[in-house]
Design a protein around this motif. Structure first.
Motif, PDB file in Angstrom:
ATOM      1  N   SER A   1      -1.499  21.084   0.458  1.00  0.00           N
ATOM      2  CA  SER A   1      -2.698  20.468   1.029  1.00  0.00           C
ATOM      3  C   SER A   1      -2.407  19.322   2.006  1.00  0.00           C
ATOM      4  O   SER A   1      -3.328  18.624   2.411  1.00  0.00           O
ATOM      5  CB  SER A   1      -3.588  19.942  -0.103  1.00  0.00           C
ATOM      6  N   ILE A   2      -1.145  19.146   2.397  1.00  0.00           N
ATOM      7  CA  ILE A   2      -0.836  18.009   3.273  1.00  0.00           C
ATOM      8  C   ILE A   2      -0.620  18.450   4.712  1.00  0.00           C
ATOM      9  O   ILE A   2      -0.353  19.615   4.994  1.00  0.00           O
ATOM     10  CB  ILE A   2       0.409  17.225   2.786  1.00  0.00           C
TER      11      ILE A   2
ATOM     12  N   ILE B   1       0.282  19.850  -4.379  1.00  0.00           N
ATOM     13  CA  ILE B   1       0.172  18.718  -3.448  1.00  0.00           C
ATOM     14  C   ILE B   1       0.670  19.127  -2.065  1.00  0.00           C
ATOM     15  O   ILE B   1       0.032  18.855  -1.049  1.00  0.00           O
ATOM     16  CB  ILE B   1       0.959  17.497  -3.971  1.00  0.00           C
TER      17      ILE B   1
ATOM     18  N   CYS C   1       5.933   9.720   0.469  1.00  0.00           N
ATOM     19  CA  CYS C   1       5.569   8.314   0.604  1.00  0.00           C
ATOM     20  C   CYS C   1       4.177   8.284   1.215  1.00  0.00           C
ATOM     21  O   CYS C   1       3.967   8.791   2.322  1.00  0.00           O
ATOM     22  CB  CYS C   1       6.575   7.579   1.486  1.00  0.00           C
ATOM     23  N   LEU C   2       3.241   7.716   0.476  1.00  0.00           N
ATOM     24  CA  LEU C   2       1.847   7.666   0.900  1.00  0.00           C
ATOM     25  C   LEU C   2       1.480   6.250   1.322  1.00  0.00           C
ATOM     26  O   LEU C   2       1.966   5.276   0.755  1.00  0.00           O
ATOM     27  CB  LEU C   2       0.920   8.094  -0.246  1.00  0.00           C
ATOM     28  N   TYR C   3       0.607   6.176   2.311  1.00  0.00           N
ATOM     29  CA  TYR C   3       0.033   4.901   2.750  1.00  0.00           C
ATOM     30  C   TYR C   3      -1.474   5.116   2.827  1.00  0.00           C
ATOM     31  O   TYR C   3      -1.934   5.915   3.646  1.00  0.00           O
ATOM     32  CB  TYR C   3       0.603   4.479   4.108  1.00  0.00           C
ATOM     33  N   ASP C   4      -2.197   4.469   1.938  1.00  0.00           N
ATOM     34  CA  ASP C   4      -3.644   4.698   1.842  1.00  0.00           C
ATOM     35  C   ASP C   4      -3.958   6.186   1.690  1.00  0.00           C
ATOM     36  O   ASP C   4      -4.896   6.710   2.290  1.00  0.00           O
ATOM     37  CB  ASP C   4      -4.384   4.136   3.062  1.00  0.00           C
ATOM     38  N   GLY C   5      -3.129   6.901   0.916  1.00  0.00           N
ATOM     39  CA  GLY C   5      -3.347   8.318   0.650  1.00  0.00           C
ATOM     40  C   GLY C   5      -2.826   9.268   1.712  1.00  0.00           C
ATOM     41  O   GLY C   5      -2.853  10.478   1.527  1.00  0.00           O
ATOM     42  N   PHE C   6      -2.331   8.743   2.835  1.00  0.00           N
ATOM     43  CA  PHE C   6      -1.814   9.567   3.938  1.00  0.00           C
ATOM     44  C   PHE C   6      -0.299   9.700   3.805  1.00  0.00           C
ATOM     45  O   PHE C   6       0.399   8.710   3.550  1.00  0.00           O
ATOM     46  CB  PHE C   6      -2.173   8.899   5.269  1.00  0.00           C
ATOM     47  N   VAL C   7       0.242  10.908   3.983  1.00  0.00           N
ATOM     48  CA  VAL C   7       1.685  11.125   3.882  1.00  0.00           C
ATOM     49  C   VAL C   7       2.356  10.551   5.127  1.00  0.00           C
ATOM     50  O   VAL C   7       2.187  11.066   6.231  1.00  0.00           O
ATOM     51  CB  VAL C   7       2.034  12.615   3.735  1.00  0.00           C
TER      52      VAL C   7
ATOM     53  N   GLU D   1       3.128   4.085  -1.608  1.00  0.00           N
ATOM     54  CA  GLU D   1       3.268   4.685  -2.931  1.00  0.00           C
ATOM     55  C   GLU D   1       4.188   5.889  -2.801  1.00  0.00           C
ATOM     56  O   GLU D   1       4.036   6.699  -1.883  1.00  0.00           O
ATOM     57  CB  GLU D   1       1.890   5.119  -3.430  1.00  0.00           C
TER      58      GLU D   1
ATOM     59  N   LYS E   1       0.808  -1.216   0.000  1.00  0.00           N
ATOM     60  CA  LYS E   1       0.000   0.000   0.000  1.00  0.00           C
ATOM     61  C   LYS E   1       0.847   1.275   0.000  1.00  0.00           C
ATOM     62  O   LYS E   1       0.305   2.373  -0.017  1.00  0.00           O
ATOM     63  CB  LYS E   1      -0.941   0.016   1.202  1.00  0.00           C
TER      64      LYS E   1
END
Length: 168
Positions: free
Chosen positions: A21-22, A18, A53-59, A10, A8
Motif C-alpha cells: 500500500s505504499i 504494508i 522510516c516514516l515521517y508523519d505516516g509518509f515513507v 518512526e 516525528k
C-alpha cells in the motif's frame, strides 16, 4: 531546505500488507523496484527484513537487513576466516527528503539495533555493498564504514564496505 523534526521519524518493520500500500521514489529505479516489487519475495523467503522510516505516516526511507559474514584482511584479536555481520542490503531515502541526514539517522538506528542484538547473537560488523559512486562511498565513509579490498574495487558495480561495532 525544509527542517526535519526528527521526533516525528518512526522506524517500523514492514510486512507484505504494508508494502503493498505504499508509494516510494528515491530517484533510483533499482532501489524503487526492490522496495515496491522484490521485497515481497525477500520477506516470504526469509532473505531479508524490510524496515520503513516514516515521517508523519509518509515513507521517507527504507532499508533491508539480513545475516552476513565477512572476511577481514586486517589483524584482529581473534583470527577467524570469517566474522559475523549484519548486512544492509538496500538503503534509500525518498527523493523529496534527500539531503536531510535521514540516511545517517538510519545508520545510527541500525548500529543501535545491532548493538542491542549483540546481547543475544554474535555480531562484530555491519556490512554493505555500496554503489561504486564517489557520493555513495563518501556517505558510508562519513558513517564510519571502510572499504574491503579497496585496490580490487575500481571497476566493480558495488563496493563491499564494513563498520566494526567494536570500534568507536
Amino acid at each position: 531546505m525544509t527542517i526535519l523534526d526528527c521526533s516525528k521519524l518512526e522506524i517500523i518493520k514492514a510486512d507484505k500488507e504494508i508494502l503493498s500500500s505504499i508509494e516510494f521514489d528515491c530517484g533510483d529505479e533499482d532501489l524503487n523496484e526492490f522496495l515496491l516489487e522484490d521485497s515481497f519475495s525477500n520477506i516470504e523467503n526469509s532473505l531479508s527484513k524490510i524496515y520503513l522510516c516514516l515521517y508523519d505516516g509518509f515513507v521517507v526511507a527504507f532499508f533491508s537487513l539480513s545475516a552476513d559474514s565477512i572476511k577481514i584482511n586486517k589483524k584482529l584479536e581473534i583470527n577467524y576466516p570469517m566474522y559475523p555481520a549484519i548486512k544492509i542490503g538496500r538503503l534509500a531515502v525518498h527523493k523529496d527528503f534527500q539531503g536531510m541526514h535521514i540516511g545517517s539517522i538510519l545508520i545510527d538506528w541500525i548500529v543501535g539495533f545491532c548493538l542491542e542484538l549483540r546481547s543475544d547473537v554474535g555480531i562484530r560488523f555491519i556490512s554493505i555493498d555500496a554503489y561504486n559512486q564517489e557520493k555513495t562511498k563518501s556517505f558510508y565513509t562519513k558513517n564510519l564504514f571502510e572499504e574491503l579490498q579497496p585496490k580490487k574495487n575500481k571497476n566493480r558495480r558495488n563496493v563491499p564496505m564494513y563498520r566494526d561495532l567494536c570500534q568507536k
